[in-house]
Design an enzyme around this catalytic site. Sequence first.
Site, short mmCIF file in Angstrom:
data_model
loop_
_atom_site.label_atom_id
_atom_site.label_comp_id
_atom_site.label_asym_id
_atom_site.label_seq_id
_atom_site.Cartn_x
_atom_site.Cartn_y
_atom_site.Cartn_z
N ASP A 5 -8.75 -3.97 -6.28
CA ASP A 5 -8.28 -3.43 -5.00
C ASP A 5 -9.01 -2.12 -4.68
O ASP A 5 -8.96 -1.17 -5.45
CB ASP A 5 -6.77 -3.17 -5.08
CG ASP A 5 -6.14 -2.86 -3.74
OD1 ASP A 5 -6.74 -2.12 -2.95
OD2 ASP A 5 -5.03 -3.35 -3.48
N SER A 41 0.82 -1.20 0.00
CA SER A 41 0.00 0.00 0.00
C SER A 41 0.87 1.26 0.00
O SER A 41 1.68 1.44 -0.90
CB SER A 41 -0.95 -0.06 1.20
OG SER A 41 -2.01 0.85 1.05
N HIS A 99 -7.21 -6.05 -0.77
CA HIS A 99 -6.11 -5.10 -0.77
C HIS A 99 -4.82 -5.84 -0.48
O HIS A 99 -4.62 -6.34 0.62
CB HIS A 99 -6.38 -4.03 0.30
CG HIS A 99 -5.33 -2.96 0.37
ND1 HIS A 99 -4.77 -2.40 -0.76
CD2 HIS A 99 -4.74 -2.34 1.43
CE1 HIS A 99 -3.89 -1.49 -0.40
NE2 HIS A 99 -3.84 -1.43 0.93
#
Length: 524
Positions: A440, A221, A469
């Site tokens: 995602d 991320s 994710h």
Amino acid sequence: MGELMQKFRAAALAVALGTALGMALGAAVVAPAGATPKPSLSFDACPGDLATPYPAMTCASVQVPLDYAAPGKGQATLLISKVPARDPAKRRGALFVNPGGPGAGAASYVGKLTKPDGKGVTRLPPSVLDSYDIIGMDPRGVGHSSPFGCVDPGYFGGPQPDPDAAAGRERLWQTWAKFAAGCQAKAGAVLPHLGTVNVAKDMDLIRDRMGERKLSYLGFSYGTYLGAVYGELFGPKADRMILDGNVNPVPEDLWYQAALAQPPAVQKRVTDWLAWVAKYDPVFHLGTSAAETTKAWNAALEEFRAHPHGAVGANELLGLTFNVMFAEVGWEALGRALSDYTVKHDDSALVGMASPDTGAGAVQTTSAFQSVICADAAWPADRAVYERDTAAVAKGSQFAWYNTFASGAACANWPAPHGTRVPITGKALPKILMFNSVGDPSTPYAGAVKMHNALPGSVLVTERDSGKHCVFANPIGYANERAQQLGAAYLTTGQLPPSDTTIGGHPVPGPSGATAASLDRSPA
């Protein structure tokens, strides 16, 4: 953001206090280019909150310059965690990990990635654990690393104002403008030194003090942007690198654009979740079609909007649902809570899940999160821009105002200068491996393609038919065995897929004790 973002908002996870960054004098010492640095770190017992759940982990404290341009004017103290390579004969180096956020600590994340579950399975594949020391650094201001907080615990007590009402937005804007003023009052001296560039420099200083000529890296991320920035600053010091759940690095105002990009992707996952709930109507009793389950969800949201339940109103319910969409492991619990409320008129599960954390840890997390995204890149200064852009996104997503307005209010009123986005070129990086699921919700796939294009030596693995994710070694989602194989092969042997590739998504399990094919379709 999940990090990006595992959305650390007052509505869902909210906020918390710590102490100001330390200001002892000292300077960074870095080995000459090309030299093999001499180890200077001593790893010992970890703090109790890490040592208890992760007894195999050791920790070290390191002082780094608060300002690398003036290293004698102050320091921050960082906590580093380590799980050593299980097979010294196979050890090939140190693998630094970052879970994202920003605001999430990597020290505890090392434990999550390396500790076997009840079946003896670890998130990082065994061959990787044999080959690397797994290293986690709590970035400055995060976790155990010179924590600070912008407001007192309880500042974000619920229910927070409804972001979809004009009056609520006015109150939210004022709440977060005062939050920004609190950052100046409580931590003004450190705010200019909390962006991603400084975190990347901290990583390289830690690499040097560990005696490692190079480091390998696994970033999730927001951690993908951190990894890319490290590559721009210290590319020759990077060995092998995996970026998973990728941030779009292109916009000058990258975090503002990220906040606008997330709501449509989250809305798509909510649609998927509600279709899944309909598939198992004998469990949830909310309808046999997505239209019926969507009606139940919308009715609950509107009722909480009109009549908050204790500390939980529409803002908190949106925040809970936003976060659950990051991984399907929470779908059943949220579906059952919605069912209890809709069918049994029992709000206890829904309120319990959505009630905000207003303690010190949550304030610290939110303070670190805002400090990085406000410092990293440009944000609009005019509130009218937020109103215009968010209204456009809100036409297709219930989560637009919730996701954009809080950070917008804080960053528009930020008391420290906004930084300049680091252009990502990948010119000095070796060939790296990237992962992204096609659906995602936190780091949408279009952004992963942008990151891929910005890193010429990268290979992108796309997980199709999936919306969780992050993909590889994912500690919050269901594992994809093919992703585990590809990631392990790259980290241990350097083998990459010959070109960009697509792998199958994982099936989403049904509710506990039930499958769609075997369920009785009779009415509840």
